[in-house]
Each structure stands twice: as C-alpha cells, then as structure tokens.
Design a protein around this motif. Structure first.
Motif, short mmCIF file in Angstrom:
data_model
loop_
_atom_site.label_atom_id
_atom_site.label_comp_id
_atom_site.label_asym_id
_atom_site.label_seq_id
_atom_site.Cartn_x
_atom_site.Cartn_y
_atom_site.Cartn_z
N GLN A 1 -12.61 -22.28 6.92
CA GLN A 1 -13.12 -21.58 5.94
C GLN A 1 -12.09 -21.05 4.60
OE1 GLN A 1 -14.91 -18.30 8.09
NE2 GLN A 1 -16.65 -19.34 8.43
N ALA B 1 -12.00 -24.02 2.04
CA ALA B 1 -13.48 -23.69 1.55
C ALA B 1 -14.31 -24.94 2.28
CB ALA B 1 -13.22 -24.29 0.16
N PHE B 2 -14.05 -25.07 3.57
CA PHE B 2 -15.08 -25.93 4.38
C PHE B 2 -16.33 -25.11 5.02
CE2 PHE B 2 -11.39 -28.56 4.31
CZ PHE B 2 -11.92 -29.94 4.18
N SER B 3 -17.25 -25.68 5.15
CA SER B 3 -18.60 -24.80 5.62
C SER B 3 -18.36 -24.83 7.40
CB SER B 3 -19.92 -25.66 5.48
OG SER B 3 -19.99 -25.74 4.06
N CYS C 1 -18.96 -25.55 10.91
CA CYS C 1 -19.40 -26.75 11.62
C CYS C 1 -19.61 -26.53 13.18
CB CYS C 1 -18.69 -27.86 11.42
SG CYS C 1 -19.15 -29.52 12.10
N TYR D 1 -15.37 -38.86 -2.15
CA TYR D 1 -15.87 -37.84 -1.58
C TYR D 1 -15.95 -36.75 -2.41
CZ TYR D 1 -17.94 -34.91 2.07
OH TYR D 1 -18.69 -33.73 2.43
N PHE D 2 -14.78 -36.40 -2.94
CA PHE D 2 -14.63 -35.04 -3.89
C PHE D 2 -15.27 -35.20 -5.00
CE2 PHE D 2 -12.31 -33.13 -7.47
CZ PHE D 2 -12.12 -31.81 -6.93
N VAL E 1 -19.32 -35.95 -3.51
CA VAL E 1 -20.26 -35.17 -2.76
C VAL E 1 -20.12 -33.56 -2.72
CG1 VAL E 1 -20.66 -34.97 -0.24
CG2 VAL E 1 -20.16 -37.40 -1.17
N ASP E 2 -18.72 -33.32 -2.68
CA ASP E 2 -18.34 -31.95 -2.41
C ASP E 2 -16.77 -31.57 -3.06
OD1 ASP E 2 -18.53 -29.28 -2.05
OD2 ASP E 2 -18.84 -29.59 0.16
N ASN E 3 -16.80 -30.86 -3.96
CA ASN E 3 -15.55 -30.45 -4.79
C ASN E 3 -14.76 -29.63 -3.90
OD1 ASN E 3 -17.55 -30.71 -7.39
ND2 ASN E 3 -15.91 -32.07 -7.21
N ILE E 4 -14.09 -29.98 -2.74
CA ILE E 4 -13.47 -29.34 -1.91
C ILE E 4 -11.89 -29.56 -2.20
CG2 ILE E 4 -12.75 -28.57 0.65
CD1 ILE E 4 -15.58 -29.69 1.39
#
Length: 144
Positions: A41, A44-46, A48, A99-100, A103-106
């Motif tokens: 977290q 910045a990961f959700s 899982c 991916y960045f 898909v998702d700017n982590i």
C-alpha cells in the motif's frame, strides 16, 4: 582482488554486474513472495487477496537468479545466458513501462521499468566492453 582491479577488468566487471543483478532479482523475488500488505500500500498497490500471481512472479525472479549466477560463473562458456539476461531486462522494461503508461500509473512500476532497462543497458555495455577487450592483442581475457 581489490575492487578497483575488478572494475578495471572488463571480464570481472561483467561478472560483478551479473552478480549484482542476481542479488537485486533475488530480493525482488523474495519481496513479491512475502508481499507485506502495508509495504504494498505504501508503494500505491491495491490490496490483493489472491496470492498466486504475485508469488509466481517472485518465483520467476528467483529462477532468473539462477540464470544470472550461471552466466556470472563463466561469461565465456555461458555467453548466451549473458545475452539472454540483456533480452530479459529489455522485455521486462518494455512490459513495465507499457503497463505504467497504458494500465495504471503506479510510480514503483515506472521505477522498476527504468531500473530493468538500466540494468539491461549496463549488462550490454559490460558485455560489449569485454568482447572488445578479447579482440585486443595485449588483453588478458582470462584475467579475473
């Protein structure tokens, strides 16, 4: 052998880089396997709840450690594993950066993509330097 002597020798430098990449990949692999929720977290990961795919990614990193170590033990005999290492890092960089962007700017995904790309370039340059040094008449290709 002193550190400066290792860095000056193209063969030793390539070997050292492969060992450092192996250590990095091992730590990333263990991190993916353990995956502490608070740390994930923080980056910045959700959350899982399914652990299979992160653990599989961790095991893949550790499998790659074996390839890096084999390549590092004898860069002449396992030349194609050194080349494979460059290819793996390039594919990883393309995947992570795509991916960045798509898909998702982590931020950690971007940093990982840049890091893998940089490692691939460093391995490539060290391999090129070593290959060039073997062609010079005054070089000592077997020196470690």
């Amino acid at each position: 052998m002193a550190f400066m002597e290792i860095v000056k020798s193209p063969r030793s430098r390539l070997t050292l880089i492969l060992w450092l990449v192996a250590i990095h990949s091992f730590l990333v692999g263990v991190g993916l396997i353990l995956r502490p929720a608070t740390l994930m977290q923080l980056f910045a990961f959700s959350p899982c709840s399914e652990r299979f795919f992160p653990v599989q990614g961790g095991v893949f990193h550790i499998v790659m450690v074996v390839a890096y170590i084999i390549a590092a033990t004898d860069v002449d005999r396992y030349h194609y594993l050194v080349v494979y290492s460059v290819i793996v890092k390039a594919i990883a960089a393309v995947f992570l950066l795509t991916y960045f962007l798509a898909v998702d700017n982590i931020p950690l995904v971007l940093a990982s993509g840049a890091g893998d790309g940089a490692m691939g370039v460093v391995i490539y340059l060290a391999l090129r330097s070593y290959s060039t040094s073997k062609m010079k008449p005054n070089s000592t290709p077997g020196a470690i």
